[in-house]
Design a protein around this motif. Structure first.
Motif, PDB file in Angstrom:
ATOM      1  N   ILE A  83       0.945  -0.989  -0.093  1.00 32.92           N
ATOM      2  CA  ILE A  83       0.043  -0.118   0.153  1.00 32.92           C
ATOM      3  C   ILE A  83       1.006   1.259   0.127  1.00 32.92           C
ATOM      4  CG2 ILE A  83      -1.785   1.389   1.269  1.00 32.92           C
ATOM      5  CD1 ILE A  83      -2.653  -1.462   2.610  1.00 32.92           C
ATOM      6  N   TRP A  84       0.874   1.903  -0.827  1.00 27.12           N
ATOM      7  CA  TRP A  84       1.517   3.190  -1.153  1.00 27.12           C
ATOM      8  C   TRP A  84       0.786   4.424  -0.580  1.00 27.12           C
ATOM      9  CZ3 TRP A  84       4.239   3.398  -6.566  1.00 27.12           C
ATOM     10  CH2 TRP A  84       5.017   2.062  -6.650  1.00 27.12           C
ATOM     11  N   LEU A  85       1.107   5.214   0.243  1.00 26.18           N
ATOM     12  CA  LEU A  85       0.467   6.412   0.654  1.00 26.18           C
ATOM     13  C   LEU A  85       0.923   7.658   0.469  1.00 26.18           C
ATOM     14  CD1 LEU A  85      -0.032   4.910   4.206  1.00 26.18           C
ATOM     15  CD2 LEU A  85      -1.979   5.299   2.353  1.00 26.18           C
ATOM     16  N   SER A  86       0.072   8.679   0.004  1.00 23.39           N
ATOM     17  CA  SER A  86       0.425  10.068  -0.140  1.00 23.39           C
ATOM     18  C   SER A  86      -0.838  10.861   0.249  1.00 23.39           C
ATOM     19  CB  SER A  86       0.603  10.281  -1.642  1.00 23.39           C
ATOM     20  OG  SER A  86       0.763  11.961  -1.990  1.00 23.39           O
ATOM     21  N   SER A  87      -0.451  11.551   1.493  1.00 24.62           N
ATOM     22  CA  SER A  87      -1.824  12.229   2.124  1.00 24.62           C
ATOM     23  C   SER A  87      -1.400  13.538   2.969  1.00 24.62           C
ATOM     24  CB  SER A  87      -2.498  11.470   2.939  1.00 24.62           C
ATOM     25  OG  SER A  87      -3.437  12.038   3.599  1.00 24.62           O
ATOM     26  N   PRO A  88      -2.095  14.536   2.894  1.00 22.60           N
ATOM     27  CA  PRO A  88      -1.788  15.708   3.950  1.00 22.60           C
ATOM     28  C   PRO A  88      -2.567  15.519   5.293  1.00 22.60           C
ATOM     29  CG  PRO A  88      -3.814  16.164   2.329  1.00 22.60           C
ATOM     30  CD  PRO A  88      -3.147  14.864   1.900  1.00 22.60           C
ATOM     31  N   SER A 114       9.454   7.432  -3.068  1.00 22.91           N
ATOM     32  CA  SER A 114      10.381   8.871  -3.416  1.00 22.91           C
ATOM     33  C   SER A 114       9.393   9.864  -3.904  1.00 22.91           C
ATOM     34  CB  SER A 114      11.369   8.502  -4.219  1.00 22.91           C
ATOM     35  OG  SER A 114      12.030   9.775  -4.548  1.00 22.91           O
ATOM     36  N   GLY A 115       9.527  11.238  -3.589  1.00 26.03           N
ATOM     37  CA  GLY A 115       8.487  12.104  -3.815  1.00 26.03           C
ATOM     38  C   GLY A 115       7.148  12.256  -3.502  1.00 26.03           C
ATOM     39  N   TRP A 116       6.766  11.404  -2.498  1.00 22.94           N
ATOM     40  CA  TRP A 116       5.538  11.347  -1.981  1.00 22.94           C
ATOM     41  C   TRP A 116       5.581  11.750  -0.291  1.00 22.94           C
ATOM     42  CZ3 TRP A 116       1.545   7.037  -3.462  1.00 22.94           C
ATOM     43  CH2 TRP A 116       1.537   7.001  -4.854  1.00 22.94           C
ATOM     44  N   ALA A 117       4.456  12.304   0.316  1.00 27.50           N
ATOM     45  CA  ALA A 117       4.589  12.617   1.692  1.00 27.50           C
ATOM     46  C   ALA A 117       3.236  12.190   2.503  1.00 27.50           C
ATOM     47  CB  ALA A 117       4.650  14.138   1.706  1.00 27.50           C
ATOM     48  N   CYS A 118       3.672  11.625   3.561  1.00 25.91           N
ATOM     49  CA  CYS A 118       2.515  11.204   4.377  1.00 25.91           C
ATOM     50  C   CYS A 118       2.551  12.022   5.876  1.00 25.91           C
ATOM     51  CB  CYS A 118       2.716   9.683   4.771  1.00 25.91           C
ATOM     52  SG  CYS A 118       1.867   8.814   5.762  1.00 25.91           S
ATOM     53  N   TYR A 119       1.475  12.936   6.031  1.00 28.20           N
ATOM     54  CA  TYR A 119       1.619  13.835   7.165  1.00 28.20           C
ATOM     55  C   TYR A 119       0.297  13.698   7.947  1.00 28.20           C
ATOM     56  CZ  TYR A 119       1.066  18.394   9.063  1.00 28.20           C
ATOM     57  OH  TYR A 119       1.014  19.844   9.934  1.00 28.20           O
ATOM     58  N   PRO A 136      14.166   6.460  -0.075  1.00 33.47           N
ATOM     59  CA  PRO A 136      14.791   8.016  -0.175  1.00 33.47           C
ATOM     60  C   PRO A 136      13.967   9.059  -0.898  1.00 33.47           C
ATOM     61  CG  PRO A 136      16.527   6.286  -0.403  1.00 33.47           C
ATOM     62  CD  PRO A 136      15.062   5.727  -0.624  1.00 33.47           C
ATOM     63  N   GLY A 137      13.820  10.086  -0.362  1.00 34.85           N
ATOM     64  CA  GLY A 137      13.039  11.152  -0.887  1.00 34.85           C
ATOM     65  C   GLY A 137      11.633  11.206  -0.667  1.00 34.85           C
ATOM     66  N   GLY A 138      11.083  10.078   0.143  1.00 34.32           N
ATOM     67  CA  GLY A 138       9.844  10.112   0.448  1.00 34.32           C
ATOM     68  C   GLY A 138       9.880  10.759   2.118  1.00 34.32           C
ATOM     69  N   GLU A 139       8.827  11.370   2.371  1.00 28.52           N
ATOM     70  CA  GLU A 139       8.374  12.009   3.511  1.00 28.52           C
ATOM     71  C   GLU A 139       7.630  11.773   4.599  1.00 28.52           C
ATOM     72  OE1 GLU A 139      10.643  14.460   4.225  1.00 28.52           O
ATOM     73  OE2 GLU A 139      11.774  15.158   2.307  1.00 28.52           O
ATOM     74  N   PHE A 140       7.842  11.409   5.758  1.00 29.73           N
ATOM     75  CA  PHE A 140       7.212  11.044   6.931  1.00 29.73           C
ATOM     76  C   PHE A 140       7.199  12.470   7.742  1.00 29.73           C
ATOM     77  CE2 PHE A 140       6.169   9.420  11.095  1.00 29.73           C
ATOM     78  CZ  PHE A 140       5.214   8.557  10.982  1.00 29.73           C
ATOM     79  N   ILE A 141       6.109  13.071   7.548  1.00 24.63           N
ATOM     80  CA  ILE A 141       5.967  14.315   8.244  1.00 24.63           C
ATOM     81  C   ILE A 141       4.935  14.333   9.398  1.00 24.63           C
ATOM     82  CG2 ILE A 141       5.531  17.034   8.037  1.00 24.63           C
ATOM     83  CD1 ILE A 141       5.617  16.200   5.108  1.00 24.63           C
TER      84      ILE A 141
END
Length: 236
Positions: A83-88, A114-119, A136-141
């Motif tokens: 499961i890939w996640l990209s969410s504000p 990479s290039g996706w963010a999970c906030y 690398p390049g993915g963001e866990f915020i």
């Protein structure tokens, strides 16, 4: 689930290419200026196959009705690999519930490509994976949870006078304490270090302060993600 080594090759081939170093956010200097989270008003689940691997992309805001949609997607694809996640972010409790559903339903990898963010609420959905990886390049915020972002409710209570404002503050304090307890319970259940809450998440400001550090978001480095157990799987 299929072997991780093979899985990583298939997944890596679909990662987003990053050209150069992204600009940093001057207010939140650990994070990129424009995090790569989806702008969908509610999280959409899209199934696709690549190299023989079965993947669902979860993209968009986590609303209170995300769990039924996720449950339907998982039921339709019981042999899912990732499961890939990209969410504000979005609804905190819905994010927790979605994470529990992932943990209880399938043995899958949750991934931030990479290039996706999970906030925010997405953090807890991501942590539902038994195996979790951040490319690398993915963001866990992360951020400090709060209900005080509802400015209209605050303004209304202030206008109604001291009693109404005191009542609202009491509700916020009670709800914050309950949510903190739920977060701790979730971390224990998902075998993560609660120090992620005490060292990182609870130290972020709920709103921009008046001091020199006005950051409200914190992007974990990959080393921090490993330290706190956020990331427990890596693929070559």
């Amino acid at each position: 689930m299929k072997p991780f080594a093979r899985l990583s090759i298939a997944a890596a081939s679909a990662l987003l290419a990053i050209g150069g170093t992204p600009a940093k956010d001057p207010v939140n200097p650990t994070c990129p200026l424009n995090p790569g989270w989806s702008t969908n008003p509610q999280m959409q689940f899209t199934y696709f196959e690549q190299g023989g691997w079965k993947i669902i992309k979860g993209e968009g805001r986590i609303d209170k009705d995300v769990v039924p949609r996720l449950k339907a997607a998982l039921a339709k694809h019981p042999d899912l690999d990732e499961i890939w996640l990209s969410s504000p972010g979005g609804d905190a409790r819905a994010g927790n519930e979605a994470g529990r559903l992932i943990r209880d339903t399938l043995d899958v990898v949750t991934r931030i490509p990479s290039g996706w963010a999970c906030y925010s609420a997405c953090n807890f959905m991501f942590m539902g994976g038994r195996s979790r990886t951040i490319d690398p390049g993915g963001e866990f915020i992360v951020h400090m949870f709060t209900r005080t972002g509802d400015r209209s409710t605050i303004d209304y209570s202030v206008a109604m006078g001291t009693d109404a404002t005191t009542e609202l503050i009491g509700e916020i304090e009670q709800d914050a304490a309950q949510l903190a307890s739920e977060d701790n319970d979730f971390m224990i259940r998902m075998f993560l270090s609660r120090e992620l809450l005490t060292d990182i998440m609870y130290k972020q400001k709920a709103v921009k302060g008046s001091g020199p550090d006005k950051s409200t978001r914190r992007c974990l480095t990959l080393d921090e993600a490993r330290k706190y157990g956020v990331m427990n799987a890596e693929f070559e």
